[in-house]
Design a protein around this motif. Structure first.
Motif, PDB file in Angstrom:
ATOM      1  N   THR A  86       4.370 -34.083  44.027  1.00 12.83           N
ATOM      2  CA  THR A  86       5.543 -34.675  44.671  1.00 12.83           C
ATOM      3  C   THR A  86       6.764 -34.623  43.755  1.00 12.83           C
ATOM      4  O   THR A  86       7.868 -34.278  44.183  1.00 12.83           O
ATOM      5  N   PHE A  87       6.557 -34.960  42.494  1.00 13.45           N
ATOM      6  CA  PHE A  87       7.677 -34.969  41.553  1.00 13.45           C
ATOM      7  C   PHE A  87       8.189 -33.555  41.291  1.00 13.45           C
ATOM      8  O   PHE A  87       9.395 -33.345  41.136  1.00 13.45           O
ATOM      9  N   ALA A  88       7.274 -32.595  41.257  1.00 16.83           N
ATOM     10  CA  ALA A  88       7.697 -31.206  41.049  1.00 16.83           C
ATOM     11  C   ALA A  88       8.600 -30.796  42.210  1.00 16.83           C
ATOM     12  O   ALA A  88       9.641 -30.160  42.017  1.00 16.83           O
ATOM     13  N   LYS A  89       8.212 -31.196  43.426  1.00 15.35           N
ATOM     14  CA  LYS A  89       9.007 -30.876  44.610  1.00 15.35           C
ATOM     15  C   LYS A  89      10.380 -31.539  44.503  1.00 15.35           C
ATOM     16  O   LYS A  89      11.408 -30.935  44.781  1.00 15.35           O
ATOM     17  N   ARG A  90      10.378 -32.815  44.080  1.00 15.88           N
ATOM     18  CA  ARG A  90      11.645 -33.529  43.978  1.00 15.88           C
ATOM     19  C   ARG A  90      12.561 -32.887  42.923  1.00 15.88           C
ATOM     20  O   ARG A  90      13.760 -32.763  43.125  1.00 15.88           O
ATOM     21  N   LEU A  91      11.958 -32.460  41.807  1.00 20.42           N
ATOM     22  CA  LEU A  91      12.749 -31.820  40.745  1.00 20.42           C
ATOM     23  C   LEU A  91      13.438 -30.570  41.280  1.00 20.42           C
ATOM     24  O   LEU A  91      14.602 -30.297  40.976  1.00 20.42           O
ATOM     25  N   ILE A  92      12.709 -29.818  42.092  1.00 18.43           N
ATOM     26  CA  ILE A  92      13.244 -28.549  42.589  1.00 18.43           C
ATOM     27  C   ILE A  92      14.267 -28.791  43.707  1.00 18.43           C
ATOM     28  O   ILE A  92      15.370 -28.253  43.685  1.00 18.43           O
ATOM     29  N   SER A 109      -0.883 -30.248  36.135  1.00 21.59           N
ATOM     30  CA  SER A 109      -0.241 -28.930  36.071  1.00 21.59           C
ATOM     31  C   SER A 109      -0.677 -28.072  37.247  1.00 21.59           C
ATOM     32  O   SER A 109       0.147 -27.421  37.896  1.00 21.59           O
ATOM     33  N   MET A 110      -1.986 -28.061  37.523  1.00 25.69           N
ATOM     34  CA  MET A 110      -2.500 -27.225  38.599  1.00 25.69           C
ATOM     35  C   MET A 110      -1.910 -27.663  39.943  1.00 25.69           C
ATOM     36  O   MET A 110      -1.611 -26.835  40.798  1.00 25.69           O
ATOM     37  N   ALA A 111      -1.751 -28.972  40.120  1.00 32.70           N
ATOM     38  CA  ALA A 111      -1.195 -29.473  41.370  1.00 32.70           C
ATOM     39  C   ALA A 111       0.260 -29.027  41.531  1.00 32.70           C
ATOM     40  O   ALA A 111       0.697 -28.677  42.628  1.00 32.70           O
ATOM     41  N   ALA A 112       0.998 -29.029  40.423  1.00 35.26           N
ATOM     42  CA  ALA A 112       2.413 -28.665  40.487  1.00 35.26           C
ATOM     43  C   ALA A 112       2.599 -27.165  40.699  1.00 35.26           C
ATOM     44  O   ALA A 112       3.576 -26.729  41.303  1.00 35.26           O
ATOM     45  N   LYS A 114       1.159 -25.259  42.669  1.00 38.88           N
ATOM     46  CA  LYS A 114       1.201 -24.954  44.103  1.00 38.88           C
ATOM     47  C   LYS A 114       2.605 -25.115  44.668  1.00 38.88           C
ATOM     48  O   LYS A 114       2.946 -24.510  45.676  1.00 38.88           O
ATOM     49  N   VAL A 115       3.418 -25.968  44.030  1.00 40.18           N
ATOM     50  CA  VAL A 115       4.787 -26.188  44.484  1.00 40.18           C
ATOM     51  C   VAL A 115       5.739 -25.217  43.791  1.00 40.18           C
ATOM     52  O   VAL A 115       6.652 -24.665  44.394  1.00 40.18           O
TER      53      VAL A 115
END
Lengths: 383, 291
Positions: A86-92, A109-112, A114-115
């Protein structure tokens, strides 16, 4: 009068153009980070966060990068992979970052990834798992050593000492599990045979039962423990209690002074692979890493009054490589920056000498690890 | 062969005595209020952490231990006063949930007060293993077993031979009747929290040289202690001890003779089997009189 008015308007217009170019120049370089600053992996995320904040502040004082300020956006994922995504998505999407550094654990890391992969944003992970960069993913890089390298380093040392039949005792969770799997994979190529294979839970108060079983296995020439936290300290203490006569090896998971503090006298003679940062003082003056790790240690320890850890170093390396790539690309164009990170060559970091390529997004070799032995409560280089 | 077996038993005794000590704390509060205090593990953690940091700061162990017990008791009383008491009249389940919240709060507070590192405590009487018939035992394990025994004896004396102890038992059986004969039931609940906090702290102190401690050390100890208490029969002190030892020894024998991968499963299978045939645990009273 009319002319003066016109002149004024023109001046104002010129002024406006000037202002807008100034505004473009002042647009900051945005670095996003999601780290496990709290939760079970906080011993990784907290020093990483502090390191990023300290260096970004310092760089901004010196004028930033490409003449632009650096803006750091940090989120705390608490060690939860779903939050990391979720945070990776928000950062982008919301923060519009140019590059992402972070992912304290392999899980986050693996979860991010995917985003990050479909979005096409350069991502430098700070976690150990080999899955992050194998198979190679276009936008994903990482700074720390892998558990496979640690296993290889240990087996190489065993081979050198003629120890070919060994026992493994591994933590049956995350780090230990992955390390154990990698060990089984690489042991044959070093001619090492694993004749006993035991596990324990991360919080077990006693592992003498497992160790007794290992002790009664015929022909064991060395024991290798893969784990971190208090588990390896319990193993080491029980190992001494049972009076083993063969050498004990630990993984890089315990390469910190805390381990020696916890295990006490029982840690004497234990061998483990450690990154240059851990043995900064012991490195010979000729080692190219020496000035880097000594400087980082000094910076970190004067700023935070606590011992520097390899994890803090991973964040330092990630930030340095990211900024170097941005400088070489002379822009924050994501594709250009990605290409430049991949071209990182001969970077001397706290983790070792980094030379990446299209099929190696970590760029470290076995020489990044030093085999050390614990003697009189301190590290002694053994290779 | 026998030495091997003995070593497994010793391993089990060490873990088992730790679980037992953790389980005892559950028993006391359950007795006084029928509440299962899930912050019990945090009492253990606070006891261990306070002692470890004070000893590291150069304070002699007995002084540090006494101070740590006091600190933990204060936390226990505060927990009762500010979290459990305001919810009086609430359902037992609601209070159990309050204690879960309190445990999360205490873990968070410990991260702020102390840090996220592991802390060690030197063993009380050295680190030289005691050799018995070819197997070895650490002196600290003897401390843990000995302290558990001493604690159970003291508790027995308190609940059966002192007026206040008897008043606590009376309250546990029938709160209204106890109030009618003039027992201050409010005080009983507070004392039971103080007492189990004290127990937790003592447990944390003797266990820390073996297991080390950090802010979340209470989770595992609380969980295993709870299993021990349920296996032995909730509310029964002796039951908690026997339950803890059974779980510990089962784990050790399972990892010795079967595979260490199955040891947790074996312990849980034993607990399930016992509860299936004896729903109120090994030493539990029949549940019918608690309507």
């Amino acid at each position: 009068m009319w002319i003066r008015k016109l002149g004024g308007a023109a001046l104002a217009a010129i002024g406006a153009i000037g202002m807008s170019t100034a505004a473009v120049a002042a647009e900051p370089v945005r670095i996003g980070a999601f780290l496990s600053a709290t939760g079970p992996a906080s011993f990784l995320g907290e020093p990483e966060k502090k390191t990023l904040e300290m260096y970004v502040e310092r760089l901004n004082k010196d004028g930033g990068v490409l003449g632009r300020k650096i803006e750091l956006v940090v989120y705390d994922d608490g060690g939860a992979p779903d939050k990391a995504a979720t945070f990776a998505k928000r950062l982008i999407q919301n923060d519009g970052v140019d590059i992402i550094i972070g992912g304290s654990t392999t899980g986050t890391s693996m979860a991010a990834i995917k985003v990050v992969e479909p979005a096409g944003v350069p991502f430098i992970s700070l976690a150990g798992g080999i899955d992050i960069i194998e198979p190679v993913k276009k936008w994903v890089f990482k700074t720390p050593h892998t558990d496979r390298m640690a296993a290889e380093k240990v087996f190489a040392d065993m081979k050198k000492r003629g120890l070919t039949k060994i026992a493994m005792i591994s933590e049956d969770a995350g780090f230990g599990k992955s390390g154990h799997a990698q060990s089984l994979k690489v042991a044959p190529s070093y001619g090492v045979e694993i004749v006993a294979d035991e596990t324990y839970s991360p919080k077990d108060p006693d592992v003498t039962a497992q160790l007794t079983k290992i002790k009664n296995t015929a022909g064991v020439q060395a024991v290798f423990n893969f784990g971190f936290g208090q588990g390896p300290a319990v193993v080491t203490k029980n190992y001494k209690q049972l009076g083993f006569s063969v050498p004990l090896y630990q993984s890089h998971g315990v390469a910190s002074k805390d381990f020696i503090k916890l295990a006490g006298d029982a840690a004497e003679g234990v061998r483990l692979p450690a990154a240059g940062q851990v043995v900064a003082e012991q490195l010979p003056a000729t080692d190219p890493q020496k000035p880097v790790v000594m400087a980082f240690k000094k910076d970190y320890e004067t700023a935070f009054k606590s011992d520097v850890s390899t994890f803090a170093g991973h964040a330092y390396d990630g930030l340095q490589m990211a900024l170097a790539a941005i400088k070489r690309a002379n822009s924050t164009d994501k594709a250009k920056v990605r290409d430049e990170i991949e071209k990182t060559s001969g970077y001397v970091g706290t983790g070792g000498l980094v030379s990446m390529s299209a099929d190696d997004h970590m760029g470290l070799t076995l020489s990044a690890f030093h085999m050390v032995e614990i003697q009189k409560g301190d590290w002694v280089l053994a290779d | 062969m026998f030495a091997e077996f003995l070593q497994y038993v010793f391993a089990g005794l060490t873990s088992g005595a730790i679980y037992a000590l953790a389980g005892l704390g559950f028993a006391i509060i359950y007795n006084a209020s029928h509440v299962i205090n899930f912050a019990q593990g945090e009492f253990i953690m606070i006891g261990g952490m306070s002692t470890a940091t004070m000893v590291a700061a150069g304070i002699p162990l007995p002084v540090a231990a006494a101070a740590a017990v006091l600190v933990t008791m204060l936390v226990g009383v505060a927990l009762e006063k500010f979290a459990v008491e305001p919810a009086k009249g609430a359902d037992v389940t609601a209070i159990v949930i309050i204690t879960i919240g309190a445990s999360i709060f205490l873990r968070g507070a410990a991260q702020v007060v102390w840090d996220k590192e592991f802390h060690a405590l030197p063993a009380f009487s050295g680190e030289t293993p005691i050799a018995v018939l070819g197997a070895t035992l650490m002196p600290q394990s003897v401390w843990v077993v000995g302290v558990s025994m001493a604690v159970i004896a003291l508790l027995w004396w308190f609940f059966n031979r002192t007026l206040f102890g008897k008043a606590m038992l009376a309250t546990s059986f029938n709160r209204l009747a106890a109030q009618l004969v003039g027992i201050g039931v409010k005080k009983v609940l507070m004392v039971s929290f103080a007492l189990s906090a004290m127990l937790g702290a003592v447990g944390g102190i003797v266990v820390t040289p073996i297991t080390f401690t950090n802010y979340e050390a209470g989770i595992m100890l609380g969980l295993k202690g709870f299993s021990a208490a349920v296996l032995g029969g909730l509310g029964n002190g002796l039951g908690a001890i026997v339950g803890g030892l059974v779980v510990g020894i089962a784990e050790a024998l399972a990892s010795g003779y079967l595979s260490s991968a199955y040891k947790d499963a074996i312990a849980f299978v034993i607990i399930l089997l016992v509860l299936f045939f004896m729903p109120s645990g090994l030493f539990g009273k029949k549940g019918t009189d608690r309507v």
